[in-house]
Design an enzyme around this catalytic site. Structure first.
Site, PDB file in Angstrom:
ATOM      1  N   ASP A   1       0.845  -1.161   0.078  1.00 39.14           N
ATOM      2  CA  ASP A   1      -0.120   0.009   0.022  1.00 39.14           C
ATOM      3  C   ASP A   1       0.801   1.090   0.039  1.00 39.14           C
ATOM      4  OD1 ASP A   1      -2.273   1.651   0.102  1.00 39.14           O
ATOM      5  OD2 ASP A   1      -2.612   1.390   2.003  1.00 39.14           O
ATOM      6  N   PHE A   2       1.472   1.452  -1.087  1.00 36.62           N
ATOM      7  CA  PHE A   2       2.443   2.546  -1.019  1.00 36.62           C
ATOM      8  C   PHE A   2       1.786   3.748  -1.756  1.00 36.62           C
ATOM      9  CE2 PHE A   2       6.112   4.842  -2.435  1.00 36.62           C
ATOM     10  CZ  PHE A   2       7.129   4.145  -2.152  1.00 36.62           C
TER      11      PHE A   2
END
Length: 292
Positions: A70-71
């Site tokens: 979840d960048f």
């Protein structure tokens, strides 16, 4: 440190407050992209530089290559001008298994990539490339080129294009081994600015009259981005860049070199719309445009 620091915690279990965990962490500011785009280029470059360091660490961590699934900006905060990760729930050290290259398919909203499948049956550098492309699409493409010094734009375009095309670069190593070394250094000026900025061979200094130990207190106009909300205060690498900036503004008739420096070692300069009132100031040098 690349991660949000935990200073302490306290577990409380009582009749009034059962199963409560209180944590004490360092103070950070949420990352708001619109606000960042309104800051100076040096401040945005500092954030990108801290992100480069994070990418390099994730690619070579003691646990192996780590990817942040979840960048996105909401997973980061800014602490003293540096970018730090706050949420590691979605971190993974598992490289995807594969039988053929078609199994190593990375899909993003704007484009897709297919990576090689190694003889060990793992997708080569998938964790690193996923981090790199996410850094490109969420950070580099917005923060690096926008209002950057003109002499640095070719290099920055090269970095942005390479990070956005993961099959044609060496991941985070590219950012360290390109024409400039964006390496962690106590002197960003020597590592980045001096190696990368090439001043113009011919100076237009003869168009300006030098007035040492002088300052223009008024005659301000607004420009963007500026370090001063009521005037035009920008950073320059050298006198040639100051002249280039002044020549690009029709209202600029003079500029004042100060002894103030940004964190990258660039000099702060006031740009003025006239030079009617020049005052003595031992810490400044004024350059007045010579009229034709």
């Amino acid at each position: 440190f690349f991660f949000f620091q935990l200073y302490g915690y306290c577990y409380q279990d009582s009749n009034d407050i059962p199963d409560t965990l209180t944590t004490i962490t360092e103070l950070g500011s949420p990352l708001e992209m619109i606000q960042l785009l309104q800051t100076s280029w040096e401040d945005r470059f500092r954030i990108c530089l801290s992100l480069v360091r994070l990418l390099h660490y994730l690619a070579h961590s003691p646990l192996g290559s780590v990817t942040l699934l979840d960048f996105r900006p909401r997973q980061f905060v800014i602490v003293d001008g540096e970018l730090k990760v706050t949420d590691l729930d979605d971190a993974s050290i598992e490289e995807s298994s594969c039988i053929s290259n078609s199994d190593c398919f990375m899909e993003f909203p704007a484009r897709n990539f297919t990576l090689p499948c190694s003889v060990e049956g793992r997708c080569q550098s998938m964790n690193e490339k996923r981090n790199l492309y996410n850094a490109y699409r969420f950070f580099f493409t917005y923060l690096l080129p926008h209002s950057a010094p003109s002499s640095l734009r070719p290099l920055l375009d090269k970095i942005v294009n390479a990070t956005g095309n993961c099959n044609k670069c060496d991941g985070t190593d590219f950012l360290f081994k390109c024409d400039c070394h964006l390496t962690p250094s106590p002197s960003v000026n020597s590592e980045f600015t001096q190696k990368c900025v090439k001043s113009a061979n011919t100076s237009k200094l003869d168009k300006y009259r030098r007035v040492p130990e002088a300052f223009i207190p008024e005659e301000n106009y607004r420009c963007w981005p500026s370090y001063h909300h009521k005037g035009c205060l920008l950073s320059v690498f050298d006198i040639n860049e100051a002249i280039e900036i002044c020549d690009s503004y029709s209202q600029c008739k003079a500029f004042v070199l100060t002894k103030q420096m940004t964190w990258t070692g660039r000099q702060l300069v006031f740009f003025k719309m006239a030079s009617n009132h020049i005052m003595p100031d031992p810490d400044k040098i004024t350059y007045v445009k010579v009229t034709d």
